[in-house]
Write a protein that holds these residues in place. Sequence first.
Motif, PDB file in Angstrom:
ATOM      1  N   VAL A 149       0.751  -1.190  -0.184  1.00  0.00           N
ATOM      2  CA  VAL A 149      -0.168  -0.226  -0.019  1.00  0.00           C
ATOM      3  C   VAL A 149       0.756   1.520  -0.506  1.00  0.00           C
ATOM      4  CG1 VAL A 149      -1.880   1.438   1.193  1.00  0.00           C
ATOM      5  CG2 VAL A 149      -1.784  -0.903   1.177  1.00  0.00           C
ATOM      6  N   VAL A 150       0.398   2.042  -1.178  1.00  0.00           N
ATOM      7  CA  VAL A 150       1.392   3.633  -0.784  1.00  0.00           C
ATOM      8  C   VAL A 150       0.750   4.486  -0.784  1.00  0.00           C
ATOM      9  CG1 VAL A 150       3.201   2.469  -2.902  1.00  0.00           C
ATOM     10  CG2 VAL A 150       1.063   3.511  -3.650  1.00  0.00           C
ATOM     11  N   ALA A 151      -0.577   4.622  -0.151  1.00  0.00           N
ATOM     12  CA  ALA A 151      -1.174   5.979  -0.662  1.00  0.00           C
ATOM     13  C   ALA A 151      -2.791   5.786  -0.115  1.00  0.00           C
ATOM     14  CB  ALA A 151      -1.390   6.446  -1.397  1.00  0.00           C
ATOM     15  N   ARG A 152      -3.543   6.549   0.641  1.00  0.00           N
ATOM     16  CA  ARG A 152      -4.270   6.051   0.958  1.00  0.00           C
ATOM     17  C   ARG A 152      -5.279   7.362   1.143  1.00  0.00           C
ATOM     18  NH1 ARG A 152      -1.402   2.550   5.070  1.00  0.00           N
ATOM     19  NH2 ARG A 152      -1.733   1.161   5.234  1.00  0.00           N
ATOM     20  N   VAL A 153      -6.667   7.312   0.784  1.00  0.00           N
ATOM     21  CA  VAL A 153      -7.308   7.748   0.984  1.00  0.00           C
ATOM     22  C   VAL A 153      -8.941   7.549   1.214  1.00  0.00           C
ATOM     23  CG1 VAL A 153      -9.704   9.563   0.136  1.00  0.00           C
ATOM     24  CG2 VAL A 153      -7.199   9.277  -0.641  1.00  0.00           C
ATOM     25  N   GLY A 154      -9.402   8.166   3.204  1.00  0.00           N
ATOM     26  CA  GLY A 154     -10.016   7.320   3.511  1.00  0.00           C
ATOM     27  C   GLY A 154     -10.184   5.921   4.124  1.00  0.00           C
ATOM     28  N   ASP A 155     -10.532   5.205   3.751  1.00  0.00           N
ATOM     29  CA  ASP A 155     -10.728   3.811   3.996  1.00  0.00           C
ATOM     30  C   ASP A 155     -10.457   3.276   2.549  1.00  0.00           C
ATOM     31  OD1 ASP A 155     -12.712   3.953   2.796  1.00  0.00           O
ATOM     32  OD2 ASP A 155     -14.523   2.866   4.208  1.00  0.00           O
ATOM     33  N   LEU A 156      -9.954   4.231   1.617  1.00  0.00           N
ATOM     34  CA  LEU A 156     -10.015   3.062   0.523  1.00  0.00           C
ATOM     35  C   LEU A 156      -7.791   3.296   0.616  1.00  0.00           C
ATOM     36  CD1 LEU A 156     -11.070   2.165  -2.535  1.00  0.00           C
ATOM     37  CD2 LEU A 156     -10.614   4.305  -3.598  1.00  0.00           C
ATOM     38  N   GLU A 157      -7.347   2.278   0.068  1.00  0.00           N
ATOM     39  CA  GLU A 157      -5.413   2.128  -0.516  1.00  0.00           C
ATOM     40  C   GLU A 157      -5.885   1.877  -1.934  1.00  0.00           C
ATOM     41  OE1 GLU A 157      -5.284  -0.631   3.827  1.00  0.00           O
ATOM     42  OE2 GLU A 157      -5.630  -1.475   2.112  1.00  0.00           O
ATOM     43  N   ARG A 220      -8.189  12.731  -6.893  1.00  0.00           N
ATOM     44  CA  ARG A 220      -9.259  13.596  -7.303  1.00  0.00           C
ATOM     45  C   ARG A 220     -10.754  11.974  -7.321  1.00  0.00           C
ATOM     46  NH1 ARG A 220      -5.684  16.540  -8.806  1.00  0.00           N
ATOM     47  NH2 ARG A 220      -5.359  18.919  -8.352  1.00  0.00           N
ATOM     48  N   TYR A 221     -10.171  10.888  -7.575  1.00  0.00           N
ATOM     49  CA  TYR A 221     -10.532   9.350  -7.971  1.00  0.00           C
ATOM     50  C   TYR A 221     -10.984   9.290  -6.987  1.00  0.00           C
ATOM     51  CZ  TYR A 221     -10.208   9.136 -13.024  1.00  0.00           C
ATOM     52  OH  TYR A 221      -9.810   9.794 -14.854  1.00  0.00           O
ATOM     53  N   ALA A 222     -10.477   9.197  -6.246  1.00  0.00           N
ATOM     54  CA  ALA A 222     -10.593   8.765  -4.829  1.00  0.00           C
ATOM     55  C   ALA A 222     -11.350   9.442  -3.789  1.00  0.00           C
ATOM     56  CB  ALA A 222      -9.360   8.384  -3.619  1.00  0.00           C
TER      57      ALA A 222
END
Length: 494
Positions: A149-157, A220-222
């Motif tokens: 995992v390299v990045a997170r937005v909220g609960d999305l990895e 942006r998508y996340a």
Amino acid sequence: MICKHCGAELKDEEQLCPVCGKSQTEEVPQPETVAPEGEESPAEEASGEETLLNEVLSQEEAQEETPQKSSMKPGAKPWQIVTLTLVCVALLAGLAFMIIRAVNEAQKPSQETEATEATQESLPSTLGTSVRGDYTVSDEEAAAMTDTVVARVGDLELTNAELQIFYWMGVYDFLESNSAYLTYYGLDLTKPLGEQVQNTQTGDTWEQSLLEYALQTWHRYAALYQMGMAEGFTLSEDTQKMLDSLAEDMEELAKENDYETAEALIAADMGAGANMDGYAAFQFINCYALEYFQKLYEGLNPTDEEIEAFFTENEATFAESDITKESGYTVDVRHILVFPEGGTEGEDGETTYTQEEWDACKAEAQKILDEWLAGEATEETFAQLAGEYSEDPGSKSKGGLYTGVTQGYMVEEFNDWIFDEARQVGDYGLVKTSIGYHIMYFSGSEEIWYTQAKQALLSELSTNLIEDALEKYPMEVDHQAIGLGYVKLSSEEE
């Protein structure tokens, strides 16, 4: 600063419009129409006698003369995957660039062209202090880092496998869109992107800039995904059906391009470590974010009063692009073109027709008009007949439609009909020009200032939607965990 393609407001340093996605170095295309009689076409130097067909052919020839694109590596065909991506979001393509802002510096050459590295003032990287110098790793390392995992937005990895898809899709899109300018940018496809400095003042490489572009795109998508999920938004049936058949479609695509499996095709184009799961995740969030954003965008309905107030507030900025309330108006018109048959070609290459041949042409046009009048006689049925009968290749596939036509751009008779001050929506008739008879349908008109102000206001409102989403759902990135598989971009590369 105003985008010369769509009229959206840009920041001073922006070279890629976030609304229409077009570079400000590109020429503004003109409608595929007949040049004004006796004048030169804005698109090319053409005589007023030039036909629609000849103009379209001339445009195709001009495209063939565009500087050659840099040679991509043989075997791997990245544009094939890009095409499949565009098919997946075909209905949303017009909105895609509203939520993707490229790294501005990666879209323009350094303005310090005469300075040497020794004399340039060193500036901090624009990409942050945690950015690494090189992200490319060996194939073995990339394969081992697939699920990292390299990045997170909220609960999305975001995993390395998914990031590689975003990264290389962005690279290929940039290369395709700017193929004629790569040398101007100083980008050499025979060398790894991580070894080429993109910004000589900051020291940022092309790999760093394009990787940051990929991360910001995913952010942006996340963020939109998180907003949509919070509202219970679901994909349309058609989009979900395309996603469900993605694996099968990719297997067929792989075989068509001499790859044993979809995994092999993806790895060849996106590097070791990229896989079908990562590509499927990319497609899903891509489709979900764009479809959700379309819903949000369609809910933006500024009133006439708001549009005029926006124009007044930014009147000086619009004036810089010669847009004022005295700029006139544009017309939307549909037509069905019927060429006369026969004719005699003279020594000067011009074809002339007898009165009988012109009468036969008019009779054929009247027959088509009568067929339309005998039916529902709506704009929709007119468009259907245009697709069936029109001999104008520039508008046939669009139901005979030309939009945003300006005063004096069409041949005289055509121009005079559509710009008649008494013209009303729904008006129809026959118009004879030097190339044939046109069955006309007037779709409407808008003042230029109003159209441009509305586009710019929608751009601002849609940008605000994105900014709100990004603020609500910030991104956390672990740059140290990123590993990009290597992809050979040029057949000349050693």
